[in-house]
Motif scaffolding. Structure first.
Motif, PDB file in Angstrom:
ATOM      1  N   TYR A  17      -6.961  -0.915  -0.917  1.00 39.68           N
ATOM      2  CA  TYR A  17      -5.988  -2.335  -1.420  1.00 39.68           C
ATOM      3  C   TYR A  17      -5.799  -3.288  -0.648  1.00 39.68           C
ATOM      4  O   TYR A  17      -5.747  -3.882   0.752  1.00 39.68           O
ATOM      5  N   LYS A  20      -4.685  -9.629  -4.090  1.00 39.73           N
ATOM      6  CA  LYS A  20      -3.485  -9.827  -5.111  1.00 39.73           C
ATOM      7  C   LYS A  20      -3.861  -9.942  -5.864  1.00 39.73           C
ATOM      8  O   LYS A  20      -4.774 -10.986  -6.154  1.00 39.73           O
ATOM      9  N   SER A 143       6.404  -5.933   0.473  1.00 44.42           N
ATOM     10  CA  SER A 143       4.385  -5.705   1.071  1.00 44.42           C
ATOM     11  C   SER A 143       3.860  -4.363  -0.142  1.00 44.42           C
ATOM     12  O   SER A 143       4.689  -3.335   0.470  1.00 44.42           O
ATOM     13  N   SER A 145       1.609  -2.662   0.378  1.00 45.95           N
ATOM     14  CA  SER A 145       1.566  -0.762   0.882  1.00 45.95           C
ATOM     15  C   SER A 145       2.327  -0.371   0.674  1.00 45.95           C
ATOM     16  O   SER A 145       2.291   0.726   1.000  1.00 45.95           O
TER      17      SER A 145
END
Ligand code: DP6
Length: 331
Positions: A17, A20, A143, A145
């Motif tokens: 990832y 965003k 967060s 993750s």
């Protein structure tokens, strides 16, 4: 007052990832896939006790590894608890006590286990009864993750809207990891800021988003087929693509150092010698090596001269250890 303790473990992304689509809702630009570790747990207790101060001035309290935290990390915890309070219809502040065994800020996913443990403990302490999916969505707001540390194991975190962006377990062959810690100190630039800079300035970022979207599909196929070799190849390739994208930012950001690259080289040598091992690295110089459970000790032994090595199997889901009403008032 209610008090709950939860434990969560870090996870290491096999497909990363990085970036965003919506910072407010913590929605990722792409999906990602991870393996949860069974080492470096974070244990967090949330007590809904009014926190510190009175009335309007009341604040949450946060203690990490025995030290009272009063900086940006406290603000992040308070903002996260505000979301929990909104869901619970409560305005009561809390005290958070966390023991984190991950080297904090060194790019070893301390925020993943941290916010997964906080989400699990806070939801229980505020009396929310969330499904694993909704708990994972909640952890996401702390967060990104951390979303994947709720299910643990091998998990996919879906890109999507607020309802659709959660992590869930997927079938996968047996896997292990060897964490090679080169530098446990805090990294020069945190992943949140580095992501923003990558999006704003790296000419490679759009290609990262399109290629990673495809890579998630390939990884899910490889996991479903139990194809360890393909999983490993995709893992190493995707990590290098992420680092190349980050290095393309301006001013440039480079997380891997000469010692990290030496581990990637040693892992390639292991493969040339017939041991299946594949390297990955998050936002820091430390390298994590994906291997088969039966090879993990040999891989750890082969890499021991390059850093501090720790072996890990596939870890469990985040869970509540204890939840109780304490010090209840007789009236
Ligand atoms: C490189 O989850 O720490 O570890 O959502 O801003 O809190 P925020 O970022 P964070 O970023 C993790 C990035 C990574 C890759 C990954 O874990 O997928």
């Amino acid at each position: 007052m209610l008090n709950a303790t939860a434990v969560a473990h870090p996870n290491i992304a096999l497909v990363k990832y990085w970036g965003k689509a919506d910072a407010q809702l913590a929605l990722p630009a792409t999906g990602s896939v991870s393996m949860g570790l069974d080492v470096f747990p974070t244990t967090t207790t949330v007590t809904v006790d009014g926190g510190s101060g009175d009335g309007q001035e009341a604040r949450d309290r946060f203690t990490l590894n025995g030290h009272v935290v009063d900086d940006g990390a406290l603000v992040r915890v308070q903002q996260f608890l505000d979301l929990v309070r909104e869901l619970a219809g409560s305005s009561e502040r809390a005290s958070v006590v966390s023991e984190n065994t991950v080297p904090t800020g060194a790019g070893l996913a301390s925020s993943a286990s941290g916010f997964a443990a906080l989400a699990t403990a806070a939801a229980a302490a505020y009396g929310l009864d969330l499904s694993p999916r909704d708990l994972s969505r909640l952890a996401r707001r702390g967060s990104g993750s951390a979303t994947r540390s709720i299910p643990g194991g091998v998990a996919v975190w879906h890109a999507g809207d607020d309802q659709g962006s959660f992590a869930e377990p997927i079938p996968a062959p047996p896997m292990a990891m060897v964490v090679v810690t080169i530098d446990a100190g805090p990294k020069p630039i945190g992943s949140r800021e580095a992501m923003r800079r990558t999006i704003a300035t790296s000419p490679f970022y759009p290609a990262w988003v399109t290629s990673t979207t495809e890579t998630v599909g390939d990884m899910l196929t490889a996991c479903a087929a139990g194809d360890f070799t393909r999983i490993g190849e995709i893992t190493e390739s995707n990590a290098l693509r992420m680092h190349a994208t980050i290095e393309g930012a301006f001013p440039p950001i480079r997380y891997l150092n000469a010692r990290s690259v030496a581990v990637f080289d040693a892992v390639a040598e292991l493969r040339a010698g017939g041991t299946e091992a594949y390297a990955t690295a998050d936002a820091g110089p430390n390298v994590v090596v994906l291997t088969k459970p039966e090879d993990r000790s040999a891989v750890a032994g082969a890499l021991a001269s390059l850093g501090d090595v720790i072996e890990s199997g596939t870890g469990p889901a985040a869970r509540v250890l204890r939840s109780e009403e304490i010090g209840s008032n007789p009236d």
